[in-house]
Design a protein around this motif. Structure first.
Motif, PDB file in Angstrom:
ATOM      1  N   LEU A  88       0.826  -1.203   0.000  1.00 31.63           N
ATOM      2  CA  LEU A  88       0.000   0.000   0.000  1.00 31.63           C
ATOM      3  C   LEU A  88       0.866   1.260   0.000  1.00 31.63           C
ATOM      4  O   LEU A  88       0.466   2.288  -0.564  1.00 31.63           O
ATOM      5  N   THR A  89       2.042   1.184   0.615  1.00 30.48           N
ATOM      6  CA  THR A  89       2.957   2.329   0.592  1.00 30.48           C
ATOM      7  C   THR A  89       3.462   2.579  -0.826  1.00 30.48           C
ATOM      8  O   THR A  89       3.593   3.730  -1.261  1.00 30.48           O
ATOM      9  N   ALA A  90       3.744   1.508  -1.565  1.00 36.55           N
ATOM     10  CA  ALA A  90       4.153   1.658  -2.964  1.00 36.55           C
ATOM     11  C   ALA A  90       3.049   2.324  -3.773  1.00 36.55           C
ATOM     12  O   ALA A  90       3.304   3.229  -4.578  1.00 36.55           O
ATOM     13  N   GLU A  91       1.812   1.895  -3.555  1.00 36.30           N
ATOM     14  CA  GLU A  91       0.677   2.518  -4.243  1.00 36.30           C
ATOM     15  C   GLU A  91       0.505   3.961  -3.813  1.00 36.30           C
ATOM     16  O   GLU A  91       0.182   4.837  -4.619  1.00 36.30           O
ATOM     17  N   LEU A  92       0.741   4.233  -2.529  1.00 34.38           N
ATOM     18  CA  LEU A  92       0.624   5.595  -2.011  1.00 34.38           C
ATOM     19  C   LEU A  92       1.611   6.532  -2.702  1.00 34.38           C
ATOM     20  O   LEU A  92       1.265   7.659  -3.082  1.00 34.38           O
ATOM     21  N   MET A  93       2.867   6.077  -2.876  1.00 36.51           N
ATOM     22  CA  MET A  93       3.862   6.900  -3.562  1.00 36.51           C
ATOM     23  C   MET A  93       3.408   7.226  -4.976  1.00 36.51           C
ATOM     24  O   MET A  93       3.552   8.360  -5.449  1.00 36.51           O
ATOM     25  N   ASN A  94       2.861   6.236  -5.660  1.00 33.70           N
ATOM     26  CA  ASN A  94       2.370   6.455  -7.020  1.00 33.70           C
ATOM     27  C   ASN A  94       1.293   7.517  -7.055  1.00 33.70           C
ATOM     28  O   ASN A  94       1.374   8.493  -7.808  1.00 33.70           O
ATOM     29  N   VAL A 105      13.190   1.176  -7.376  1.00 30.95           N
ATOM     30  CA  VAL A 105      14.516   1.777  -7.565  1.00 30.95           C
ATOM     31  C   VAL A 105      14.454   2.872  -8.627  1.00 30.95           C
ATOM     32  O   VAL A 105      14.983   3.980  -8.442  1.00 30.95           O
ATOM     33  N   VAL A 106      13.807   2.585  -9.754  1.00 31.12           N
ATOM     34  CA  VAL A 106      13.689   3.572 -10.837  1.00 31.12           C
ATOM     35  C   VAL A 106      12.904   4.793 -10.364  1.00 31.12           C
ATOM     36  O   VAL A 106      13.306   5.944 -10.597  1.00 31.12           O
ATOM     37  N   PHE A 107      11.790   4.552  -9.685  1.00 31.18           N
ATOM     38  CA  PHE A 107      10.947   5.651  -9.215  1.00 31.18           C
ATOM     39  C   PHE A 107      11.681   6.531  -8.208  1.00 31.18           C
ATOM     40  O   PHE A 107      11.611   7.766  -8.274  1.00 31.18           O
ATOM     41  N   THR A 108      12.391   5.909  -7.280  1.00 31.74           N
ATOM     42  CA  THR A 108      13.105   6.668  -6.246  1.00 31.74           C
ATOM     43  C   THR A 108      14.223   7.508  -6.863  1.00 31.74           C
ATOM     44  O   THR A 108      14.421   8.669  -6.496  1.00 31.74           O
ATOM     45  N   THR A 109      14.959   6.926  -7.809  1.00 28.08           N
ATOM     46  CA  THR A 109      16.018   7.673  -8.501  1.00 28.08           C
ATOM     47  C   THR A 109      15.443   8.856  -9.267  1.00 28.08           C
ATOM     48  O   THR A 109      15.988   9.966  -9.231  1.00 28.08           O
ATOM     49  N   SER A 139      12.701  10.455  -8.634  1.00 27.36           N
ATOM     50  CA  SER A 139      12.233  11.458  -7.673  1.00 27.36           C
ATOM     51  C   SER A 139      13.380  12.368  -7.243  1.00 27.36           C
ATOM     52  O   SER A 139      13.207  13.586  -7.092  1.00 27.36           O
ATOM     53  N   LEU A 140      14.553  11.765  -7.041  1.00 33.86           N
ATOM     54  CA  LEU A 140      15.733  12.562  -6.687  1.00 33.86           C
ATOM     55  C   LEU A 140      16.076  13.529  -7.816  1.00 33.86           C
ATOM     56  O   LEU A 140      16.388  14.707  -7.573  1.00 33.86           O
ATOM     57  N   LEU A 141      15.981  13.063  -9.069  1.00 37.78           N
ATOM     58  CA  LEU A 141      16.263  13.923 -10.225  1.00 37.78           C
ATOM     59  C   LEU A 141      15.245  15.054 -10.322  1.00 37.78           C
ATOM     60  O   LEU A 141      15.604  16.182 -10.684  1.00 37.78           O
ATOM     61  N   CYS A 142      13.975  14.773 -10.019  1.00 41.30           N
ATOM     62  CA  CYS A 142      12.950  15.823 -10.010  1.00 41.30           C
ATOM     63  C   CYS A 142      13.315  16.922  -9.014  1.00 41.30           C
ATOM     64  O   CYS A 142      13.200  18.112  -9.310  1.00 41.30           O
ATOM     65  N   GLY A 143      13.766  16.507  -7.824  1.00 41.54           N
ATOM     66  CA  GLY A 143      14.111  17.473  -6.792  1.00 41.54           C
ATOM     67  C   GLY A 143      15.330  18.304  -7.129  1.00 41.54           C
ATOM     68  O   GLY A 143      15.480  19.415  -6.613  1.00 41.54           O
ATOM     69  N   LEU A 144      16.189  17.784  -8.032  1.00 43.84           N
ATOM     70  CA  LEU A 144      17.401  18.502  -8.413  1.00 43.84           C
ATOM     71  C   LEU A 144      17.242  19.294  -9.703  1.00 43.84           C
ATOM     72  O   LEU A 144      18.152  20.031 -10.094  1.00 43.84           O
ATOM     73  N   ALA A 145      16.085  19.157 -10.378  1.00 41.69           N
ATOM     74  CA  ALA A 145      15.870  19.796 -11.683  1.00 41.69           C
ATOM     75  C   ALA A 145      15.891  21.319 -11.558  1.00 41.69           C
ATOM     76  O   ALA A 145      15.371  21.886 -10.601  1.00 41.69           O
ATOM     77  N   THR A 146      16.491  21.975 -12.561  1.00 41.92           N
ATOM     78  CA  THR A 146      16.577  23.439 -12.561  1.00 41.92           C
ATOM     79  C   THR A 146      15.715  24.082 -13.629  1.00 41.92           C
ATOM     80  O   THR A 146      15.517  25.298 -13.617  1.00 41.92           O
ATOM     81  N   GLY A 147      15.226  23.324 -14.579  1.00 39.69           N
ATOM     82  CA  GLY A 147      14.399  23.875 -15.646  1.00 39.69           C
ATOM     83  C   GLY A 147      13.247  22.956 -15.981  1.00 39.69           C
ATOM     84  O   GLY A 147      13.235  21.784 -15.576  1.00 39.69           O
ATOM     85  N   PRO A 148      12.241  23.445 -16.734  1.00 38.08           N
ATOM     86  CA  PRO A 148      11.062  22.626 -17.041  1.00 38.08           C
ATOM     87  C   PRO A 148      11.376  21.388 -17.861  1.00 38.08           C
ATOM     88  O   PRO A 148      10.765  20.336 -17.675  1.00 38.08           O
ATOM     89  N   GLY A 149      12.387  21.472 -18.776  1.00 40.27           N
ATOM     90  CA  GLY A 149      12.722  20.314 -19.608  1.00 40.27           C
ATOM     91  C   GLY A 149      13.248  19.155 -18.785  1.00 40.27           C
ATOM     92  O   GLY A 149      12.820  18.007 -18.961  1.00 40.27           O
ATOM     93  N   LEU A 181      11.637  15.124  -3.181  1.00 39.65           N
ATOM     94  CA  LEU A 181      12.727  14.556  -2.392  1.00 39.65           C
ATOM     95  C   LEU A 181      12.227  13.671  -1.261  1.00 39.65           C
ATOM     96  O   LEU A 181      12.935  12.756  -0.819  1.00 39.65           O
ATOM     97  N   VAL A 182      10.990  13.910  -0.781  1.00 42.09           N
ATOM     98  CA  VAL A 182      10.449  13.096   0.309  1.00 42.09           C
ATOM     99  C   VAL A 182      10.280  11.639  -0.114  1.00 42.09           C
ATOM    100  O   VAL A 182      10.230  10.731   0.720  1.00 42.09           O
ATOM    101  N   ASN A 183      10.214  11.378  -1.441  1.00 48.42           N
ATOM    102  CA  ASN A 183      10.068  10.004  -1.923  1.00 48.42           C
ATOM    103  C   ASN A 183      11.314   9.160  -1.681  1.00 48.42           C
ATOM    104  O   ASN A 183      11.236   7.925  -1.662  1.00 48.42           O
ATOM    105  N   VAL A 184      12.461   9.808  -1.539  1.00 49.75           N
ATOM    106  CA  VAL A 184      13.717   9.052  -1.431  1.00 49.75           C
ATOM    107  C   VAL A 184      13.748   8.170  -0.178  1.00 49.75           C
ATOM    108  O   VAL A 184      13.953   6.952  -0.288  1.00 49.75           O
TER     109      VAL A 184
END
Length: 493
Positions: A40-46, A107-111, A113-123, A196-199
């Motif tokens: 259920l936690t996996a579904e919650l993250m989604n 693993v893919v989703f968590t990685t 999420s980290l990239l989303c938190g580090l993104a600097t532009g919309p692309g 970042l909270v997803n990590v």
């Protein structure tokens, strides 16, 4: 699987022999509860990341310089790969093990999420959201499939009731979390903590999932239908892309051509699947001969569509139509979550006793409250307060909270265990495809009226139009639920 698996620690087997559902004992052991909690936690993250950007959209727009099309793609970039990949993800779980594929997707989703938190532009942010969607497409089909083959009888209804509660809470907790974290501006990071909270959560799922989730596969699912995978993905992209981009470009000829091509490829895919029946198809077409599965799938599609249309436009109405802050908008979503939790709690406690009557009652309550909300907005205009809208908003949530769990339970109840992955992938595809369609429909129903304007009156009028559309979709959903059984399977047993 024998019912003993419900009373003892989950068995970590490499292959699970399909069986027909039978009543299990009334209580689950601690290990089974932990496994369910991880699923259920996996579904919650989604579900959280489907909606967490909603209340943060204005801040993201200001921080990254994203335009209206980029803002829409922040949600579509997540929904599209999910809709494309869920069917394949479900079959991968059947072949290589549902626990293993769930952990890889995490693993893919968590990685991502980290990239989303580090993104600097919309692309970059949109690209990271796409990668999140890929992770979800691999991860999420394993949740329903594992629940379906692990829990039986009343335990299964209870598990699906809790699944519905998580779905209900996540739909509104996402915008709440997005508003609170954005408003808090932790460490000067503005909206970034919403990703970042997803990590840490993802790492927890990996650790506990490896220990407590029982492995299950199907012996006969010995290879992946690569042609079917490519055809299904291409068909969904050809249909969803023009629906998403059409309004921004004035519905040019290429949109019509892509939609027509999508329909053609979908027909080729179905013919290919028909030829492969009995030879490891991507989709087991015989599932659609079961009335409660096909009817439940259609209702689930409409459920996703109305959620995609309602939640995205509601947050824009709250912040632009009523000039509320992200935190105040989050409070409105919390009101909805209180109602959803109440409805989902009833669904979990009744454990399927009322069969289709419970979700149908929920739809009627949500429809009546939606109409009342529309009339209230029309009469109060800019003067509408959070306190004044509490009753219809809570009732909308209460009605919707009674739908998700029972709909999934009743739709999948008669699916053979060997088809659990395929059925789970299809069922998840329906709601995510619906969400993507609903998000695309905002261009026609909401943005076509506002024209990107931030004027409060224009946004209020556009949202009232959305409410009438959502009410109509709820009415269709109620009618489709007559395909579901009058009585739960474990009662008949």
């Amino acid at each position: 699987m024998s019912s003993s698996a419900l009373g003892n620690e989950p068995e970590h087997t490499t292959t699970q022999t399909p069986t027909h559902p039978s009543p299990g004992p009334s209580k689950m052991a601690m290990g089974a509860w932990i496994a369910l909690l991880v699923l259920l936690t996996a579904e919650l993250m989604n579900m959280l990341d489907q909606s967490v950007v909603l209340t943060a959209l204005p801040a993201i727009q200001e921080s990254t310089g994203a335009g209206p099309v980029a803002v829409q793609w922040l949600t579509t970039a997540y929904s599209l790969p999910v809709a494309v990949g869920l069917i394949t993800g479900g079959r991968l779980g059947d072949i290589y093990g549902r626990r293993r594929i769930l952990l890889i997707g995490t693993v893919v989703f968590t990685t991502a999420s980290l990239l989303c938190g580090l993104a600097t532009g919309p692309g970059v942010l949109i690209g990271a959201r796409l990668l999140q969607g890929v992770g979800v497409a691999v991860m999420i089909p394993q949740v329903l499939a594992t629940m379906h083959v692990t829990f039986e009888g009343q335990n299964r209804s209870k598990a699906f009731g809790l699944y519905g509660a998580v779905m209900a809470i996540a739909n509104v907790l996402g915008p709440v979390l997005g508003g609170v974290l954005t408003q808090a501006d932790l460490f000067g990071l503005s909206w970034r903590p919403i990703f970042l909270v997803n990590v840490p959560v993802g790492l927890t799922v990996l650790l506990l999932g490896r220990t407590f989730i029982p492995e299950s596969t199907v012996r006969k699912a010995d290879r992946l239908d690569l042609v079917g995978m490519l055809l299904s993905g291409l068909a969904i992209v050809l249909i969803l892309f023009p629906l998403t981009e059409g309004h921004a470009h004035g519905w040019p000829l290429w949109c019509v051509v892509m939609l027509a091509a999508g329909g053609l490829v979908l027909g080729v895919f179905l013919r290919h699947q028909r030829c492969r029946q009995g030879n490891a198809p991507l989709v087991t077409l015989s599932l659609f001969r079961v009335r409660q599965f096909s009817g439940g799938m259609a209702a689930d599609l409409l459920h996703g569509l109305l959620c995609g249309l309602f939640f995205m436009t509601w947050t824009l109405y709250l912040q632009r139509g009523l000039a509320l802050s992200p935190l105040e908008a989050a409070v409105a979503f919390m009101l909805l979550s209180v109602g959803e939790l109440g409805g989902a709690t009833i669904a979990a406690q009744t454990a399927g006793r009322f069969a289709r009557r419970l979700p149908q009652a929920g739809v009627l309550i949500a429809t009546a409250a939606m109409v009342a909300y529309g009339l209230q907005i029309g009469s109060h205009q800019a003067d509408l307060t959070l306190l004044a809208m509490t009753a219809p908003v809570v009732l909308i949530g209460f009605g919707l909270g009674m739908v998700s769990g029972p709909l999934a339970d009743l739709s999948l109840a008669r699916v053979p265990h060997e088809d659990a992955g395929s059925a789970s992938g299809l069922f998840n595809t329906a709601i995510h495809l619906g969400i993507a369609l609903g998000t695309a429909l905002t261009a026609v129903v909401f943005f076509a009226i506002t024209g990107g304007s931030r004027d409060g009156a224009v946004n209020r009028d556009a949202f009232v139009t959305v409410l009438w559309w959502v009410s109509g979709l709820l009415a269709l959903m109620w009618a489709l639920m007559f395909c579901l059984p009058k009585q739960a399977d474990h009662q008949a047993d």
